[in-house]
Design a protein around this motif. Structure first.
Motif, PDB file in Angstrom:
ATOM      1  N   PRO A 107       0.803  -1.362  -0.004  1.00 36.41           N
ATOM      2  CA  PRO A 107       0.018   0.053   0.125  1.00 36.41           C
ATOM      3  C   PRO A 107       0.701   1.163   0.001  1.00 36.41           C
ATOM      4  N   THR A 108       0.469   2.560  -0.754  1.00 40.27           N
ATOM      5  CA  THR A 108       1.066   3.597  -0.770  1.00 40.27           C
ATOM      6  C   THR A 108       0.156   4.749  -0.983  1.00 40.27           C
ATOM      7  N   ASP A 109       0.634   6.040  -0.555  1.00 39.53           N
ATOM      8  CA  ASP A 109       0.055   7.264  -1.075  1.00 39.53           C
ATOM      9  C   ASP A 109       0.675   7.830  -1.852  1.00 39.53           C
ATOM     10  N   ASP A 110       1.651   7.300  -2.623  1.00 42.74           N
ATOM     11  CA  ASP A 110       2.354   7.962  -3.885  1.00 42.74           C
ATOM     12  C   ASP A 110       2.592   6.731  -4.822  1.00 42.74           C
ATOM     13  N   LEU A 111       1.685   6.400  -5.438  1.00 41.33           N
ATOM     14  CA  LEU A 111       1.635   5.428  -6.456  1.00 41.33           C
ATOM     15  C   LEU A 111       2.599   5.457  -7.528  1.00 41.33           C
ATOM     16  N   ARG A 129      -5.378   3.551  -9.733  1.00 38.90           N
ATOM     17  CA  ARG A 129      -4.810   3.406  -8.212  1.00 38.90           C
ATOM     18  C   ARG A 129      -4.151   2.283  -7.990  1.00 38.90           C
ATOM     19  N   GLU A 185      -0.828  -0.316  -4.447  1.00 36.08           N
ATOM     20  CA  GLU A 185      -2.337   0.219  -4.623  1.00 36.08           C
ATOM     21  C   GLU A 185      -2.199   1.557  -3.617  1.00 36.08           C
ATOM     22  N   ASP A 186      -2.815   2.460  -4.050  1.00 32.30           N
ATOM     23  CA  ASP A 186      -3.243   3.714  -3.325  1.00 32.30           C
ATOM     24  C   ASP A 186      -4.656   3.604  -2.893  1.00 32.30           C
ATOM     25  N   ASP A 187      -4.692   2.847  -1.535  1.00 31.26           N
ATOM     26  CA  ASP A 187      -5.934   2.832  -1.166  1.00 31.26           C
ATOM     27  C   ASP A 187      -5.696   2.813   0.518  1.00 31.26           C
ATOM     28  N   PRO A 188      -6.870   3.652   0.873  1.00 31.89           N
ATOM     29  CA  PRO A 188      -6.655   4.072   2.656  1.00 31.89           C
ATOM     30  C   PRO A 188      -6.878   2.856   3.445  1.00 31.89           C
ATOM     31  N   ARG A 226      -3.647   0.954   3.306  1.00 32.39           N
ATOM     32  CA  ARG A 226      -2.438   1.560   3.786  1.00 32.39           C
ATOM     33  C   ARG A 226      -2.609   1.174   5.438  1.00 32.39           C
TER      34      ARG A 226
END
Length: 138
Positions: free
Chosen positions: A12-16, A37, A52-55, A58
């Motif tokens: 998981p990431t917030d910076d794909l 995402r 994956e940019d998914d809360p 994360r």
């Protein structure tokens, strides 16, 4: 539910874009972008990671995703609870549960399109050796 293989590791990431770039610089190839995402990366026609940019992901942190025959047949016992209830994803069904505080992720390929090789996910029913002309990401 039967476990078939280790499908890939969820990252998981917030910076794909940054995470994908780092994995590509480290030698992996982008195989598939099922949505804006998500990116599946691997080597030698086998997935290694899904970025994956998914809360929700994360919050769970990185970890393995196990390939199973059918996520919807999974039954919870007293020591487990859904973190992500079974949900339809581009390839089939996905779920995550907590068993005594340990996160376990499961994926089935019940809706996988023919254009996406099952071998990427470690499906034992398809060999990892792609036929000539079907190789991806090399």
């Amino acid at each position: 539910m039967t476990i078939l293989a280790h499908a890939f590791t969820m990252v998981p990431t917030d910076d794909l874009a940054g995470a994908v770039s780092a994995h590509v610089a480290g030698g992996l190839h982008v195989y598939w972008r099922p949505d804006p995402r998500t990116a599946l990366l691997g080597v030698n026609d086998r997935a290694c990671v899904m970025v994956e940019d998914d809360p929700a992901e994360r919050a769970l942190g990185p970890g393995p995703v196990l390939l199973v025959d059918d996520v919807t047949w999974f039954g919870l016992d007293d020591s487990s609870s859904w973190i992500i209830s079974p949900v339809v994803v581009p390839v089939g069904n996905y779920a995550a549960l907590s068993r005594d505080g340990i996160v376990l992720r499961y994926l089935d390929l019940t809706k996988l399109e023919d254009s996406v090789p099952r071998a990427w996910f470690g499906d034992p029913h398809e060999t990892a050796d792609c036929e000539e002309g079907k190789s991806h990401g090399k």
